[in-house]
Motif scaffolding. Structure first.
Motif, mmCIF file in Angstrom:
data_model
loop_
_atom_site.group_PDB
_atom_site.id
_atom_site.type_symbol
_atom_site.label_atom_id
_atom_site.label_comp_id
_atom_site.label_asym_id
_atom_site.label_seq_id
_atom_site.Cartn_x
_atom_site.Cartn_y
_atom_site.Cartn_z
ATOM 1 N N GLY A 141 -17.549 37.089 -37.963
ATOM 2 C CA GLY A 141 -17.130 38.387 -37.939
ATOM 3 C C GLY A 141 -16.853 38.539 -39.496
ATOM 4 O O GLY A 141 -17.069 37.752 -40.176
ATOM 5 N N ASP A 142 -15.999 39.492 -39.820
ATOM 6 C CA ASP A 142 -15.663 39.803 -41.324
ATOM 7 C C ASP A 142 -14.550 38.523 -41.726
ATOM 8 O O ASP A 142 -13.455 38.647 -41.261
ATOM 9 C CB ASP A 142 -15.010 41.258 -41.495
ATOM 10 N N LEU A 143 -14.880 38.055 -43.000
ATOM 11 C CA LEU A 143 -14.213 37.199 -43.530
ATOM 12 C C LEU A 143 -14.006 37.603 -45.259
ATOM 13 O O LEU A 143 -14.791 38.255 -45.730
ATOM 14 C CB LEU A 143 -14.793 35.848 -43.461
ATOM 15 N N ALA A 144 -12.636 37.051 -45.676
ATOM 16 C CA ALA A 144 -12.548 37.383 -47.167
ATOM 17 C C ALA A 144 -12.083 36.059 -47.617
ATOM 18 O O ALA A 144 -11.067 35.331 -47.041
ATOM 19 C CB ALA A 144 -11.490 38.610 -47.286
ATOM 20 N N PHE A 145 -12.572 35.646 -48.751
ATOM 21 C CA PHE A 145 -12.165 34.375 -49.349
ATOM 22 C C PHE A 145 -11.819 34.646 -51.024
ATOM 23 O O PHE A 145 -12.331 35.602 -51.501
ATOM 24 C CB PHE A 145 -13.311 33.197 -49.436
ATOM 25 N N GLU A 146 -11.121 33.726 -51.485
ATOM 26 C CA GLU A 146 -10.703 33.852 -52.846
ATOM 27 C C GLU A 146 -11.721 32.685 -53.562
ATOM 28 O O GLU A 146 -11.605 31.425 -53.019
ATOM 29 C CB GLU A 146 -9.307 33.550 -53.075
ATOM 30 N N ARG A 147 -12.510 33.110 -54.510
ATOM 31 C CA ARG A 147 -13.297 31.947 -55.184
ATOM 32 C C ARG A 147 -12.727 31.392 -56.466
ATOM 33 O O ARG A 147 -11.989 32.211 -57.238
ATOM 34 C CB ARG A 147 -14.546 32.865 -55.612
ATOM 35 N N SER A 148 -12.731 30.265 -56.654
ATOM 36 C CA SER A 148 -12.224 29.448 -57.828
ATOM 37 C C SER A 148 -13.397 28.398 -58.253
ATOM 38 O O SER A 148 -14.265 27.982 -57.491
ATOM 39 C CB SER A 148 -11.090 28.744 -57.456
ATOM 40 N N THR A 149 -13.347 28.235 -59.517
ATOM 41 C CA THR A 149 -14.508 27.364 -60.311
ATOM 42 C C THR A 149 -13.679 26.415 -61.303
ATOM 43 O O THR A 149 -12.690 26.757 -61.919
ATOM 44 C CB THR A 149 -15.148 28.376 -61.176
ATOM 45 N N PHE A 150 -14.294 25.119 -61.198
ATOM 46 C CA PHE A 150 -13.728 24.000 -61.935
ATOM 47 C C PHE A 150 -14.994 23.289 -62.407
ATOM 48 O O PHE A 150 -15.947 23.008 -61.820
ATOM 49 C CB PHE A 150 -13.009 23.168 -60.822
ATOM 50 N N THR A 151 -14.872 23.188 -63.792
ATOM 51 C CA THR A 151 -15.842 22.654 -64.485
ATOM 52 C C THR A 151 -15.879 20.890 -64.614
ATOM 53 O O THR A 151 -14.772 20.428 -64.310
ATOM 54 C CB THR A 151 -15.977 22.949 -66.181
ATOM 55 N N CYS A 152 -16.971 20.363 -64.079
ATOM 56 C CA CYS A 152 -16.933 18.875 -64.046
ATOM 57 C C CYS A 152 -16.757 18.262 -65.422
ATOM 58 O O CYS A 152 -17.751 18.674 -66.376
ATOM 59 C CB CYS A 152 -18.334 18.601 -63.606
#
Length: 289
Positions: free
Chosen positions: A237-248
């Motif tokens: 069903g409906d889901l909500a996420f927080e997106r985070s980004t990390f540089t290699c």
């Protein structure tokens, strides 16, 4: 005389941003004269930036290089944000970018793969240059799709957004996400605007999808950052996420992207259910082996 790489794109970008502004928005009086095209006139931008109109025209035509001071003045006049200012500085050769003689496709090191596999309650992806999807974990596949069934040469995040029906219906705000992804691709392109793989991708999607063609020619740019991802999963069903980004650190053109959920939230409980299913499936495969 041969033009410097990026000057044509710089001119097109300045023109696109100029078209988005109005005299009133930049503090100019309205002359009352009808305008043949929307946005500011070239002479208005030049006047506000304290440069000659002829010089600015040649900038938009990709015929002349600009100093950092001029670019900063134009960034202020055209109301550019930090990402957009970085973009025009790179196009004008004012920042140091990766060398052009890079491998055709990047690879992910074993340590990154170990990390992805250890993220059992988190969807993890590794995005490379031109938004290529280089690696993912089991949770990412369970939430989005089985990326392994897509040929490696087509395993590109922007391409999948526009060509995979399952992904188009997965995002509750697909149009916003697709337009943002095109902006990321445009930002990535500043590193090597003449990359043949990028050129082929843009040409293919421009033919396949009118919206992509429109958004690409708008010259919007953005860097990957945090934000909310809204899904409508076919099972959970409906889901909500927080997106985070990390540089290699080993390869700055690779970024680890993770989707997390607040413990105790409905999305977190759904992740626990998915993780249990993934573990059961894995144990079943081990038993067969």
């Amino acid at each position: 005389m041969q033009r410097e790489p990026g000057l044509d794109e710089l001119g097109a970008f300045l023109k696109a941003r100029r078209a988005e502004l109005t005299p009133d928005g930049v503090g100019l009086p309205d002359s009352g004269e009808p305008r043949r095209v929307p946005g500011l006139r070239r002479e208005e931008v030049a006047r506000l930036a304290a440069i000659s109109t002829d010089y600015y025209i040649r900038l938009e035509q990709g015929r002349v290089q600009a100093s950092t001071a001029v670019l900063d003045a134009l960034a202020q006049v055209l109301r550019l944000d930090g990402d957009q200012r970085e973009y025009i500085l790179t196009l004008a050769g004012k920042t140091v970018m990766s060398p052009a003689n890079r491998a055709a496709r990047q690879g992910v090191g074993p340590q990154m793969r170990y990390l992805l596999d250890d993220l059992t309650l988190t969807a993890g992806f590794v995005i490379g240059r031109n938004t290529d999807l280089l690696a993912w974990n089991a949770m990412a596949a369970a939430l989005v799709m089985d990326f392994g069934r897509i040929p490696e040469e087509h395993r590109n995040y922007v391409r999948m957004l526009f060509t995979e029906p399952a992904i188009r219906v997965l995002y509750r705000d697909w149009e916003h996400m697709a337009r943002l992804a095109v902006s990321h691709l445009r930002m990535d392109s500043r590193r090597n605007p003449h990359d043949p793989r990028l050129t082929a991708l843009v040409e293919e999607l421009s033919v396949l999808d009118r919206q992509f063609r429109l958004w690409w020619t708008s010259h919007d740019v953005a860097v990957r950052a945090g934000g909310t991802r809204l899904l409508r999963h076919p099972v959970m069903g409906d889901l909500a996420f927080e997106r985070s980004t990390f540089t290699c650190a080993e390869d700055p053109e690779q970024q680890l992207v993770v989707w997390t959920a607040e413990p105790g939230s409905p999305t977190y409980r759904a992740l626990r259910c998915l993780a249990a299913g993934i573990e059961m499936a894995s144990e079943g495969l081990d038993g067969v082996a």
